[in-house]
Scaffold this active site. Structure first.
Site, PDB file in Angstrom:
ATOM      1  N   VAL B  14       0.899  -1.055  -0.051  1.00  0.00           N
ATOM      2  CA  VAL B  14      -0.146  -0.038  -0.008  1.00  0.00           C
ATOM      3  C   VAL B  14       0.865   1.099   0.014  1.00  0.00           C
ATOM      4  O   VAL B  14       0.500   2.280  -0.667  1.00  0.00           O
ATOM      5  CB  VAL B  14      -0.826  -0.044   1.329  1.00  0.00           C
ATOM      6  CG1 VAL B  14      -1.782   1.219   1.230  1.00  0.00           C
ATOM      7  CG2 VAL B  14      -2.154  -0.973   1.271  1.00  0.00           C
ATOM      8  N   VAL B 132     -10.947   0.832   6.488  1.00  0.00           N
ATOM      9  CA  VAL B 132     -11.850   0.181   6.035  1.00  0.00           C
ATOM     10  C   VAL B 132     -12.391   0.132   4.626  1.00  0.00           C
ATOM     11  O   VAL B 132     -12.659   1.236   4.102  1.00  0.00           O
ATOM     12  CB  VAL B 132     -13.255   0.561   7.172  1.00  0.00           C
ATOM     13  CG1 VAL B 132     -14.446  -0.284   6.703  1.00  0.00           C
ATOM     14  CG2 VAL B 132     -13.142   0.479   8.506  1.00  0.00           C
ATOM     15  N   GLY B 134     -10.438  -0.578   1.912  1.00  0.00           N
ATOM     16  CA  GLY B 134      -9.911  -0.329   0.931  1.00  0.00           C
ATOM     17  C   GLY B 134      -9.936   1.004   0.141  1.00  0.00           C
ATOM     18  O   GLY B 134      -9.887   2.233   0.784  1.00  0.00           O
ATOM     19  N   GLU B 190      -3.483 -15.174   2.901  1.00  0.00           N
ATOM     20  CA  GLU B 190      -2.307 -15.321   3.733  1.00  0.00           C
ATOM     21  C   GLU B 190      -2.247 -16.966   3.617  1.00  0.00           C
ATOM     22  O   GLU B 190      -3.075 -17.700   3.836  1.00  0.00           O
ATOM     23  CB  GLU B 190      -2.277 -14.720   4.978  1.00  0.00           C
ATOM     24  CG  GLU B 190      -2.760 -13.260   5.117  1.00  0.00           C
ATOM     25  CD  GLU B 190      -1.825 -12.233   4.754  1.00  0.00           C
ATOM     26  OE1 GLU B 190      -0.687 -12.560   4.952  1.00  0.00           O
ATOM     27  OE2 GLU B 190      -2.002 -11.166   4.429  1.00  0.00           O
ATOM     28  N   LYS B 205     -12.927  -4.000  11.109  1.00  0.00           N
ATOM     29  CA  LYS B 205     -13.508  -3.263  10.337  1.00  0.00           C
ATOM     30  C   LYS B 205     -14.827  -2.761  10.565  1.00  0.00           C
ATOM     31  O   LYS B 205     -15.093  -1.304  10.739  1.00  0.00           O
ATOM     32  CB  LYS B 205     -13.540  -3.630   8.589  1.00  0.00           C
ATOM     33  CG  LYS B 205     -11.998  -3.765   8.284  1.00  0.00           C
ATOM     34  CD  LYS B 205     -12.106  -4.497   6.991  1.00  0.00           C
ATOM     35  CE  LYS B 205     -10.658  -4.781   6.201  1.00  0.00           C
ATOM     36  NZ  LYS B 205     -11.047  -5.761   5.065  1.00  0.00           N
ATOM     37  N   GLY B 302      -5.787  -3.953  -2.138  1.00  0.00           N
ATOM     38  CA  GLY B 302      -4.882  -3.854  -3.392  1.00  0.00           C
ATOM     39  C   GLY B 302      -3.924  -2.545  -3.017  1.00  0.00           C
ATOM     40  O   GLY B 302      -4.450  -1.475  -2.365  1.00  0.00           O
TER      41      GLY B 302
END
Lengths: 423, 423
Positions: B14, B132, B134, B190, B205, B302
């Site tokens: 990010v 929250v 993205g 993950e 979130k 992303g």
């Protein structure tokens, strides 16, 4: 607590809704934003009219000067609609050092630069989130949430009346005329529905939305427009058999040759997020070069949804120490527009049911470099048959020329519809 | 032009994306907001790591002090994730008079009041839209676009990993295990997927989102949680036959007895706007008492989408003359929560294929006042059969008690799943 004194110009549907929201959510607004909104005077035409809103008669006036010349009023909310006297009142308010909040797409798309310049030169604000897509804060998202992005395209359903009509034709096989009549009965369409069904209302809104998204002025005259009056249940049924849903879309894209902006009925795949937007709902689908695809969905009209945008604008204006201006308006930056744009197309013809017709049409398409994706001839009736083509991406200008030539073939009885398809 | 000097803590996915957006959209940001963002120093763990981002090695440092103690840096963007050392660094930055922008949901949901209080007492900003959903600016919409509303409910798909897995099970009949493996191969899950599949990521979130929506602190401990690991293709297929789609939802509602907040797999009608949200996309569906239903849809993760929220926050912070604080955090206003909530439910049992089973189960349901909407027994296999119930609205607590009793019936081999249904 910051107390802000507001005057209303108009107390119709949206003005009344905004008044009610301010009263009902007084505590929440105070808690969250530390602002107390006091509506001091409300301009109306008729003091005796019965109104749905809780706005008390004591604060109503028939004199605009009671709002515009009151030094205590720092924010004026305009709900009159139309160009005059809204333009004159808004300019008077701005020049008197008052911030203006408006839901008026007509005055904005006609006199935007003049109004923005007056706001900037007086150091006051001009807020208009409610002018596009009612309750959906799409303009505010561009200014306050998505600033990191270069917006590359936008596609929107921003007229609830036509979306309601198209949904009824699609779901219940109603004719255009009956669906329109139902919309009128439900208060979703005006007695004269021209603004909505011609796509003109969408053109006004797209002019504002796309100008903000692309940071350059896209005047209403520059926007290609095609309404929904020629749509039949057949078109929607044939489209459905190809996995396509019909919507009246506002489309604007940044391309290498310039900005394209057009409004027309459009087929989109059934799986596209906009295909599921039904009835009077609106949605705007944006692509930003950082955020990617993003969609905002909600009610595009109505007293409370549109009032939500107006009151939120009042809160934003009251909280701001300085206001935001669009530099493209102050500097008169016009869009570099392109009239040529590319799309796939759906074509419905009525042809004579005889050998050789397909060959004649296909020859013309081929001469214009138009490649056929699929072609379905439906059941014949009285010696004529509906013939539906889907063609691959081609320029709108080549498509228009090919269609003009096809229309002149003796075997072609009618070109019923040519509708862009967006994948 | 207002020049703002920024320091980064971290330059992973990010952080690298945010750096690239700042470079790529330099001109647009200058034109629209009159701001030039200069990233002066970037804290990394390893100066020699090969990175996808265009961030130059010269500005990288392994010393946090180069960012936190540089008086020229006015905004710190934190990308480290996790609680420590993020908490310490953020507090240090705030106390040094720097505004902080973060995407870190873990540190926020654990130390939010402490951080917000430190920001307020130093008169600097704390911005966290990216924490929250993205790229979807849902928190910013609450603060900057929908202020006129009292938010009454929110329902969201805010974890792309689990939505991808559920979409794969639904579309391709994959097992949960295979869908998870595919998500891991695609980099969507993950190696240890617990945070995602257990629903814990969604709880973090939802704690932030619902607290802001309802103006009171809803701690993570107060949120009921059920993950997706027990979902099978059978559940999704049986649901589909009833017109239902399965999603992992975050749900929060304002009710007369208090605020309810829960995270669990949920069936929604195929026609609900959230049912069409597929793969790694996120969406949040809100109901405000003015705007009505509104939905925001986009990429929930992303580098570039999340970077979009971070960079937009930097622009908002740099443009602000004063910053916004949530008073419920400063005043420690806790939510009045209710553990009891109502929903319809889907129940899948494995029962012995013999007479009397249905009567025994129906008797228990009836004793708890639970009314059956529909009941389907699927094909038997080896003397047992799947039995699926849909029941009308009932309290989660009554449902749990009835299920416990049903599980003890000798004819019931297994209670495979109990899943809320939201209409």
């Amino acid at each position: 607590m910051h107390r802000v004194t507001v005057g209303f110009l108009g107390c119709g549907n949206v003005g009344g809704g905004a008044y009610d929201i301010i009263q009902r959510n007084r505590e929440e607004i105070a808690l969250r934003d530390g602002i107390e909104i006091v509506v001091k005077r409300v301009l109306v035409r008729d003091l005796n009219k019965v109104r749905r809103s809780s706005c008390p008669r004591e604060i109503m006036t028939t004199s605009a000067s009671d709002v515009l010349d009151d030094p205590e009023i720092s924010i004026v909310a305009e709900f009159l609609g139309g160009i005059e006297p809204s333009r004159t009142y808004i300019l008077k308010a701005l020049n008197a050092g008052k911030t203006v909040v408006t839901a008026n797409k007509a005055v904005l798309s006609s006199c935007w630069s003049e109004l923005e310049t007056a706001a900037a030169s007086n150091g006051v604000g001009l807020y208009y989130d409610a002018s596009v897509a009612g309750g959906i804060p799409v303009l505010k998202n561009l200014d306050y949430c998505l600033q990191a992005n270069r917006i590359d395209s936008l596609v929107g359903i921003i007229n609830g009346t036509t979306n309601f009509i198209l949904t009824k034709i699609a779901d219940e096989g109603m004719s255009y005329e009956n669906a329109l009549k139902l919309a009128q009965e439900k208060g979703l369409a005006e007695a004269d529905p021209t603004m909505d069904v011609s796509g003109m209302d969408v053109v006004y809104k797209l002019s504002i939305l796309a100008s903000l998204a692309f940071d350059c002025h896209i005047p209403i005259e520059a926007i290609y427009r095609q309404g929904i009056a020629a749509i039949t249940p057949d078109d929607i049924r044939f489209g459905a058999s190809l996995g396509l849903t019909l919507k009246l879309l506002a489309v604007a894209k940044r391309t290498q040759t310039g900005i394209e902006a057009h409004v027309h009925p459009t087929f989109i795949p059934d799986t596209h997020p906009l295909a599921g937007i039904r009835g009077a709902f609106n949605a705007v689908f944006l692509n930003g070069n950082a955020v990617g695809d993003i969609m905002l969905y909600g009610k595009g009209a109505g007293a409370l949804p549109t009032g939500s945008s107006v009151v939120s604008d009042i809160i934003t204006a009251a909280s701001a120490k300085t206001h935001r201006y669009s530099s493209f308006l102050l500097k008169d930056v016009r869009a570099k527009l392109t009239e040529e744009w590319e799309s796939c197309f759906y074509i419905r013809l009525t042809v004579c049911d005889e050998p050789g017709v397909l060959a004649s049409i296909a020859t013309i398409l081929s001469r214009y470099g138009i490649s056929v994706a699929s072609c379905v001839q439906h059941n014949a009736n009285d010696g004529t048959a509906p013939l539906v083509f889907l063609v691959h991406r081609v320029s709108n200008i080549a498509m228009r020329s090919a269609i003009d030539e096809i229309a002149r073939l003796p075997e072609v009885k009618a070109v019923n519809n040519t509708i862009p398809v967006e994948y």
